[in-house]
Design a protein around this motif. Structure first.
Motif, PDB file in Angstrom:
ATOM      1  N   THR A  14      -1.726   8.888  -1.580  1.00 39.51           N
ATOM      2  CA  THR A  14      -0.325   8.591  -1.245  1.00 39.51           C
ATOM      3  C   THR A  14       0.331   9.783  -0.558  1.00 39.51           C
ATOM      4  OG1 THR A  14      -0.184   7.067  -3.113  1.00 39.51           O
ATOM      5  CG2 THR A  14       1.898   7.889  -2.224  1.00 39.51           C
ATOM      6  N   GLN A  15       0.077  10.988  -1.047  1.00 35.45           N
ATOM      7  CA  GLN A  15       0.643  12.196  -0.427  1.00 35.45           C
ATOM      8  C   GLN A  15       0.132  12.366   1.006  1.00 35.45           C
ATOM      9  OE1 GLN A  15      -0.570  15.266  -3.124  1.00 35.45           O
ATOM     10  NE2 GLN A  15       1.049  14.830  -4.603  1.00 35.45           N
ATOM     11  N   PHE A  16      -1.145  12.063   1.225  1.00 32.48           N
ATOM     12  CA  PHE A  16      -1.712  12.168   2.573  1.00 32.48           C
ATOM     13  C   PHE A  16      -1.013  11.193   3.518  1.00 32.48           C
ATOM     14  CE2 PHE A  16      -4.941  11.008   5.776  1.00 32.48           C
ATOM     15  CZ  PHE A  16      -5.124  12.250   6.360  1.00 32.48           C
ATOM     16  N   HIS A  17      -0.836   9.948   3.071  1.00 30.70           N
ATOM     17  CA  HIS A  17      -0.139   8.964   3.907  1.00 30.70           C
ATOM     18  C   HIS A  17       1.294   9.421   4.214  1.00 30.70           C
ATOM     19  CE1 HIS A  17      -2.965   5.570   2.386  1.00 30.70           C
ATOM     20  NE2 HIS A  17      -3.487   6.237   3.386  1.00 30.70           N
ATOM     21  N   GLN A  18       1.982   9.943   3.199  1.00 32.95           N
ATOM     22  CA  GLN A  18       3.356  10.414   3.392  1.00 32.95           C
ATOM     23  C   GLN A  18       3.400  11.586   4.358  1.00 32.95           C
ATOM     24  OE1 GLN A  18       5.992   8.812   2.390  1.00 32.95           O
ATOM     25  NE2 GLN A  18       7.425  10.298   3.209  1.00 32.95           N
ATOM     26  N   ALA A  19       2.432  12.487   4.252  1.00 34.46           N
ATOM     27  CA  ALA A  19       2.379  13.634   5.170  1.00 34.46           C
ATOM     28  C   ALA A  19       2.181  13.169   6.612  1.00 34.46           C
ATOM     29  CB  ALA A  19       1.270  14.598   4.758  1.00 34.46           C
ATOM     30  N   LEU A  20       1.325  12.172   6.815  1.00 32.26           N
ATOM     31  CA  LEU A  20       1.150  11.636   8.172  1.00 32.26           C
ATOM     32  C   LEU A  20       2.449  11.002   8.661  1.00 32.26           C
ATOM     33  CD1 LEU A  20      -2.404   9.974   8.104  1.00 32.26           C
ATOM     34  CD2 LEU A  20      -1.765  12.201   9.042  1.00 32.26           C
ATOM     35  N   LYS A  21       3.099  10.224   7.798  1.00 32.54           N
ATOM     36  CA  LYS A  21       4.332   9.506   8.178  1.00 32.54           C
ATOM     37  C   LYS A  21       5.456  10.475   8.552  1.00 32.54           C
ATOM     38  CE  LYS A  21       6.847   5.577   8.086  1.00 32.54           C
ATOM     39  NZ  LYS A  21       6.646   4.561   9.100  1.00 32.54           N
ATOM     40  N   THR A  22       5.549  11.604   7.839  1.00 31.38           N
ATOM     41  CA  THR A  22       6.650  12.545   8.074  1.00 31.38           C
ATOM     42  C   THR A  22       6.276  13.686   9.030  1.00 31.38           C
ATOM     43  OG1 THR A  22       6.058  13.866   6.123  1.00 31.38           O
ATOM     44  CG2 THR A  22       7.672  12.076   5.815  1.00 31.38           C
ATOM     45  N   GLY A  23       5.030  13.683   9.511  1.00 26.81           N
ATOM     46  CA  GLY A  23       4.613  14.729  10.443  1.00 26.81           C
ATOM     47  C   GLY A  23       4.355  16.072   9.776  1.00 26.81           C
ATOM     48  N   ASN A  67       5.890   0.268  10.739  1.00 19.94           N
ATOM     49  CA  ASN A  67       6.210  -0.094   9.361  1.00 19.94           C
ATOM     50  C   ASN A  67       4.903  -0.512   8.695  1.00 19.94           C
ATOM     51  OD1 ASN A  67       9.086   0.127   9.668  1.00 19.94           O
ATOM     52  ND2 ASN A  67       8.953  -1.733  10.890  1.00 19.94           N
ATOM     53  N   SER A  68       4.638   0.042   7.530  1.00 17.28           N
ATOM     54  CA  SER A  68       3.409  -0.283   6.830  1.00 17.28           C
ATOM     55  C   SER A  68       3.740  -0.707   5.403  1.00 17.28           C
ATOM     56  CB  SER A  68       2.469   0.923   6.813  1.00 17.28           C
ATOM     57  OG  SER A  68       1.265   0.592   6.171  1.00 17.28           O
ATOM     58  N   GLU A  69       3.170  -1.830   4.999  1.00 16.89           N
ATOM     59  CA  GLU A  69       3.366  -2.355   3.646  1.00 16.89           C
ATOM     60  C   GLU A  69       2.016  -2.368   2.948  1.00 16.89           C
ATOM     61  OE1 GLU A  69       4.391  -6.589   1.445  1.00 16.89           O
ATOM     62  OE2 GLU A  69       4.529  -6.449   3.614  1.00 16.89           O
ATOM     63  N   SER A  70       1.946  -1.727   1.807  1.00 18.35           N
ATOM     64  CA  SER A  70       0.721  -1.707   1.030  1.00 18.35           C
ATOM     65  C   SER A  70       0.517  -3.061   0.363  1.00 18.35           C
ATOM     66  CB  SER A  70       0.794  -0.588  -0.010  1.00 18.35           C
ATOM     67  OG  SER A  70      -0.413  -0.482  -0.694  1.00 18.35           O
ATOM     68  N   LEU A  71      -0.631  -3.678   0.595  1.00 18.88           N
ATOM     69  CA  LEU A  71      -0.945  -4.980   0.012  1.00 18.88           C
ATOM     70  C   LEU A  71      -1.764  -4.838  -1.266  1.00 18.88           C
ATOM     71  CD1 LEU A  71      -1.907  -6.852   3.289  1.00 18.88           C
ATOM     72  CD2 LEU A  71       0.299  -6.891   2.084  1.00 18.88           C
ATOM     73  N   GLU A  72      -2.627  -3.844  -1.288  1.00 21.71           N
ATOM     74  CA  GLU A  72      -3.376  -3.533  -2.496  1.00 21.71           C
ATOM     75  C   GLU A  72      -3.933  -2.125  -2.386  1.00 21.71           C
ATOM     76  OE1 GLU A  72      -7.449  -5.470  -2.999  1.00 21.71           O
ATOM     77  OE2 GLU A  72      -6.561  -6.745  -1.459  1.00 21.71           O
ATOM     78  N   HIS A  73      -4.101  -1.503  -3.541  1.00 19.56           N
ATOM     79  CA  HIS A  73      -4.644  -0.144  -3.595  1.00 19.56           C
ATOM     80  C   HIS A  73      -5.370   0.001  -4.922  1.00 19.56           C
ATOM     81  CE1 HIS A  73      -3.930   4.483  -3.316  1.00 19.56           C
ATOM     82  NE2 HIS A  73      -5.184   4.148  -3.086  1.00 19.56           N
ATOM     83  N   ASN A  74      -6.641   0.266  -4.828  1.00 21.52           N
ATOM     84  CA  ASN A  74      -7.497   0.357  -5.997  1.00 21.52           C
ATOM     85  C   ASN A  74      -8.206   1.699  -5.979  1.00 21.52           C
ATOM     86  OD1 ASN A  74      -9.303  -0.533  -8.126  1.00 21.52           O
ATOM     87  ND2 ASN A  74      -8.806  -2.609  -7.412  1.00 21.52           N
ATOM     88  N   VAL A  75      -8.059   2.487  -7.040  1.00 16.47           N
ATOM     89  CA  VAL A  75      -8.699   3.794  -7.138  1.00 16.47           C
ATOM     90  C   VAL A  75      -9.568   3.820  -8.381  1.00 16.47           C
ATOM     91  CG1 VAL A  75      -8.354   6.292  -7.302  1.00 16.47           C
ATOM     92  CG2 VAL A  75      -6.745   4.904  -5.981  1.00 16.47           C
ATOM     93  N   LYS A  76     -10.822   4.181  -8.195  1.00 15.33           N
ATOM     94  CA  LYS A  76     -11.755   4.304  -9.322  1.00 15.33           C
ATOM     95  C   LYS A  76     -12.261   5.731  -9.374  1.00 15.33           C
ATOM     96  CE  LYS A  76     -15.897   2.378 -11.378  1.00 15.33           C
ATOM     97  NZ  LYS A  76     -15.532   1.751 -12.596  1.00 15.33           N
ATOM     98  N   ILE A  77     -12.106   6.361 -10.535  1.00 17.68           N
ATOM     99  CA  ILE A  77     -12.559   7.739 -10.731  1.00 17.68           C
ATOM    100  C   ILE A  77     -13.837   7.719 -11.547  1.00 17.68           C
ATOM    101  CG2 ILE A  77     -11.984   9.975 -11.753  1.00 17.68           C
ATOM    102  CD1 ILE A  77      -9.031   9.298 -11.183  1.00 17.68           C
ATOM    103  N   MET A  78     -14.835   8.460 -11.061  1.00 18.52           N
ATOM    104  CA  MET A  78     -16.121   8.593 -11.739  1.00 18.52           C
ATOM    105  C   MET A  78     -16.438  10.081 -11.806  1.00 18.52           C
ATOM    106  SD  MET A  78     -17.584   5.576  -9.342  1.00 18.52           S
ATOM    107  CE  MET A  78     -16.535   6.269  -8.066  1.00 18.52           C
ATOM    108  N   GLY A  79     -16.004  10.729 -12.868  1.00 19.02           N
ATOM    109  CA  GLY A  79     -16.221  12.168 -13.008  1.00 19.02           C
ATOM    110  C   GLY A  79     -15.399  12.943 -11.993  1.00 19.02           C
ATOM    111  N   ASN A  80     -16.075  13.708 -11.147  1.00 23.53           N
ATOM    112  CA  ASN A  80     -15.399  14.510 -10.120  1.00 23.53           C
ATOM    113  C   ASN A  80     -15.338  13.812  -8.767  1.00 23.53           C
ATOM    114  OD1 ASN A  80     -14.753  16.713 -11.741  1.00 23.53           O
ATOM    115  ND2 ASN A  80     -16.801  17.576 -11.508  1.00 23.53           N
ATOM    116  N   THR A  81     -15.590  12.501  -8.763  1.00 24.49           N
ATOM    117  CA  THR A  81     -15.534  11.711  -7.535  1.00 24.49           C
ATOM    118  C   THR A  81     -14.589  10.536  -7.758  1.00 24.49           C
ATOM    119  OG1 THR A  81     -17.825  12.287  -7.018  1.00 24.49           O
ATOM    120  CG2 THR A  81     -16.909  10.396  -5.860  1.00 24.49           C
TER     121      THR A  81
END
Length: 125
Positions: A14-23, A67-81
């Protein structure tokens, strides 16, 4: 449809997307691993520096205009990945051309020195 987006790895995406959006070039670059691989539009960039000096600025201009609308976002953490998979709907006008499409994004993150870094990105429409 939104699972794991509020995890530390999901928040980096999310921070990466925001950084791109705000330059915010500094934050966007900081969230990428030095050896990130970015696949987009049939091309590949093989490092954060390559991306920062080539497509990052044009991506920032494009994302800021749309304008971008998030339709779905799925994050799976497996240890350090972690794997982030998302779909979004993008609309707007860029360079006098109307845009209206759904896109998909896959990111792989690794925990490096205690921080989540983006190591792979694949964007497709």
């Amino acid at each position: 449809m939104f699972v794991g987006a509020d995890t530390p790895a999901g928040k980096v995406v999310t921070q990466f997307h925001q950084a791109l959006k705000t330059g915010d070039k500094t934050t966007a670059r900081k969230l990428l691993a030095d050896d990130v691989l970015i696949f987009e539009g049939g091309g590949v960039e093989r490092s954060a520096d390559e991306y920062a000096h080539h497509h990052m600025l044009s991506d920032m201009k494009y994302v800021a205009a749309m304008n971008s609308e998030s339709l779905e976002h799925n994050v799976k953490i497996m240890g350090n990945t972690a794997v982030s998979m998302s779909r979004s709907k993008t609309t707007g006008t860029y360079k006098e051309k109307e845009r209206n499409y759904e896109s998909m994004e896959t990111m792989v993150l690794e925990k490096q020195n205690g921080e989540w870094k983006i190591v792979r990105i694949h964007w497709s429409n």
